[in-house]
Design an enzyme around this catalytic site. Structure first.
Site, PDB file in Angstrom:
ATOM      1  N   ASP A  93     -44.823 -20.915  49.001  1.00 24.22           N
ATOM      2  CA  ASP A  93     -44.555 -21.647  50.049  1.00 24.22           C
ATOM      3  C   ASP A  93     -43.406 -20.870  50.912  1.00 24.22           C
ATOM      4  O   ASP A  93     -42.169 -21.437  51.004  1.00 24.22           O
ATOM      5  CB  ASP A  93     -43.983 -23.036  49.551  1.00 24.22           C
ATOM      6  N   ARG A  94     -43.789 -19.797  51.156  1.00 26.18           N
ATOM      7  CA  ARG A  94     -42.747 -18.844  52.128  1.00 26.18           C
ATOM      8  C   ARG A  94     -42.580 -19.500  53.627  1.00 26.18           C
ATOM      9  O   ARG A  94     -41.497 -18.948  54.114  1.00 26.18           O
ATOM     10  CB  ARG A  94     -43.392 -17.501  51.948  1.00 26.18           C
ATOM     11  N   LYS A  95     -43.540 -20.187  54.087  1.00 27.00           N
ATOM     12  CA  LYS A  95     -43.349 -20.584  55.520  1.00 27.00           C
ATOM     13  C   LYS A  95     -42.910 -19.520  56.466  1.00 27.00           C
ATOM     14  O   LYS A  95     -42.005 -19.313  56.891  1.00 27.00           O
ATOM     15  CB  LYS A  95     -42.279 -21.911  55.619  1.00 27.00           C
ATOM     16  N   ILE A  97     -42.288 -17.206  59.554  1.00 26.06           N
ATOM     17  CA  ILE A  97     -42.174 -17.657  60.895  1.00 26.06           C
ATOM     18  C   ILE A  97     -41.406 -16.791  61.568  1.00 26.06           C
ATOM     19  O   ILE A  97     -39.953 -16.713  61.701  1.00 26.06           O
ATOM     20  CB  ILE A  97     -41.410 -19.127  60.665  1.00 26.06           C
TER      21      ILE A  97
HETATM   22  P1  5BU Z   1     -40.318 -32.780  45.950  1.00 27.54           P
HETATM   23  O1  5BU Z   1     -39.657 -32.472  45.018  1.00 27.54           O
HETATM   24  O2  5BU Z   1     -41.770 -33.301  45.732  1.00 27.54           O
HETATM   25  O3  5BU Z   1     -39.948 -33.398  47.176  1.00 27.54           O
HETATM   26  O4  5BU Z   1     -41.139 -31.223  46.598  1.00 27.54           O
HETATM   27  C1  5BU Z   1     -41.685 -30.909  47.895  1.00 27.54           C
HETATM   28  C2  5BU Z   1     -41.902 -29.516  47.896  1.00 27.54           C
HETATM   29  O5  5BU Z   1     -42.706 -29.262  49.104  1.00 27.54           O
HETATM   30  C3  5BU Z   1     -40.728 -28.631  48.294  1.00 27.54           C
HETATM   31  O6  5BU Z   1     -41.030 -27.461  47.439  1.00 27.54           O
HETATM   32  C4  5BU Z   1     -40.755 -28.610  49.851  1.00 27.54           C
HETATM   33  O7  5BU Z   1     -40.142 -27.103  50.334  1.00 27.54           O
HETATM   34  C5  5BU Z   1     -42.181 -28.598  49.995  1.00 27.54           C
HETATM   35  N1  5BU Z   1     -42.665 -28.988  51.501  1.00 27.54           N
HETATM   36  C6  5BU Z   1     -42.053 -30.343  51.818  1.00 27.54           C
HETATM   37  O8  5BU Z   1     -41.529 -30.892  50.940  1.00 27.54           O
HETATM   38  N2  5BU Z   1     -42.390 -30.809  53.054  1.00 27.54           N
HETATM   39  C7  5BU Z   1     -43.102 -30.188  53.853  1.00 27.54           C
HETATM   40  O9  5BU Z   1     -43.412 -30.390  54.921  1.00 27.54           O
HETATM   41  C8  5BU Z   1     -43.756 -28.726  53.380  1.00 27.54           C
HETATM   42  C9  5BU Z   1     -43.281 -28.395  52.241  1.00 27.54           C
HETATM   43 BR1  5BU Z   1     -44.566 -27.761  54.412  1.00 27.54          BR
END
Ligand code: 5BU
Length: 273
Positions: A93-95, A97
């Site tokens: 999930d490197r995003k 940009i």
């Molecule tokens: P959580 O613990 O279920 O809240 O983790 C959510 C994961 O998804 C976390 O690794 C965030 O960096 C990732 N994420 C997010 O929460 N919302 C987004 O819009 C995006 C990624 Br893109």
């Protein structure tokens, strides 16, 4: 209208042009799961431990490899071995940009060498189409069949500016890279009502912010449930703390797996194109 979300993963796999999507759908059907575990642990031991214990119940393991305090090549070797052992894909999930030139270096090189091990990466199109062009080029040059990109089309955090024109442009850019862009990270299906959608189009939707028992956190995260996400046209449900931070992560992952799969089965039984 080009919605494919009323079809089973099995049917979509047959017609899908992308080999990695075929593999992803096959994994989901084989293991009866559409759960993506967001394994946001900060040591290699914890990350590999949770990947091993929850691996049987997930389709994809999502990492933030740069939050590890002790990252090294053994971490990568361990992740790759576990993805083979338990039959799941790796999504970093490197995003990305930045300008295309920088992103190519970040994707291929550095200490993380993400292209060498992550089947899927994601990128924002805030900087324009060049970023997708850059990632697409790297994947093509490597000539591998099992690398792909998700465009980050929406975000779950409160006040997110990834909306409106940005989200629409994400879909338009994705359409230009059908071989390497497999879909979106978004809160819902995006292309269903799009007038420009070719009839063969089948983007895969990954939805973050999924939690069964919480509505959000103190830092702006906003959750929906597996059922609402699936009703909105999501295909793969990304859940983190709801699973790994619970008192019994194995019981929790099974609960998310059941909820996601039940909602998927209901959708393919009742939804009409
Ligand atoms: P959580 O613990 O279920 O809240 O983790 C959510 C994961 O998804 C976390 O690794 C965030 O960096 C990732 N994420 C997010 O929460 N919302 C987004 O819009 C995006 C990624 Br893109």
């Amino acid at each position: 209208m080009a919605s494919k979300s009323n079809l089973s993963f099995e049917t979509r796999a047959v017609n899908h042009p992308n080999p990695l999507v075929k593999r992803l759908f096959a994994i989901a059907e084989r293991k009866q799961t559409n759960i993506v575990l967001s394994a946001d642990l900060t040591t290699s031991k914890e990350l590999l431990g949770i990947a091993d214990s929850l691996g049987p119940y997930i389709a994809v393991l999502k990492t933030h490899i740069d939050i590890l305090s002790d990252f090294n090549q053994d971490t990568i070797d361990g992740l790759v071995a576990l993805s083979e052992k338990h039959d799941f894909l790796l999504f970093e999930d490197r995003k990305y940009i930045d300008i295309g030139n920088t992103v190519q270096k970040q994707y291929k090189g550095g200490v993380l060498k993400i292209h060498s091990w992550a089947h899927i990466v994601n990128a924002s199109i805030l900087a324009g189409e060049g970023i997708i062009q850059a990632l697409d080029q790297t994947i093509r040059e490597a000539g591998v069949q099992d690398r792909a990109i998700l465009i980050l089309a929406e975000m779950t955090s409160k006040g997110s500016l990834a909306i409106g024109e940005y989200t629409r442009a994400s879909v338009e850019i994705a359409r230009k890279y059908p071989d390497t862009v497999l879909g979106f990270v978004s809160t819902r299906e995006l292309s269903k009502h799009s007038p420009n959608a070719p009839s063969t189009e089948d983007f895969v939707v990954f939805t973050t912010g999924v939690n069964i028992s919480s509505k959000g956190d103190a830092l702006g995260q906003q959750y929906q449930t597996p059922t609402t996400a699936m009703q909105g046209g999501s295909d793969f449900l990304i859940a983190g703390r709801g699973i790994y931070a619970s008192a019994d992560p194995i019981a929790s992952v099974k609960e998310y797996q059941d909820a996601g799969w039940k909602a998927y089965k209901q959708r393919i039984a009742t939804d009409k194109p």
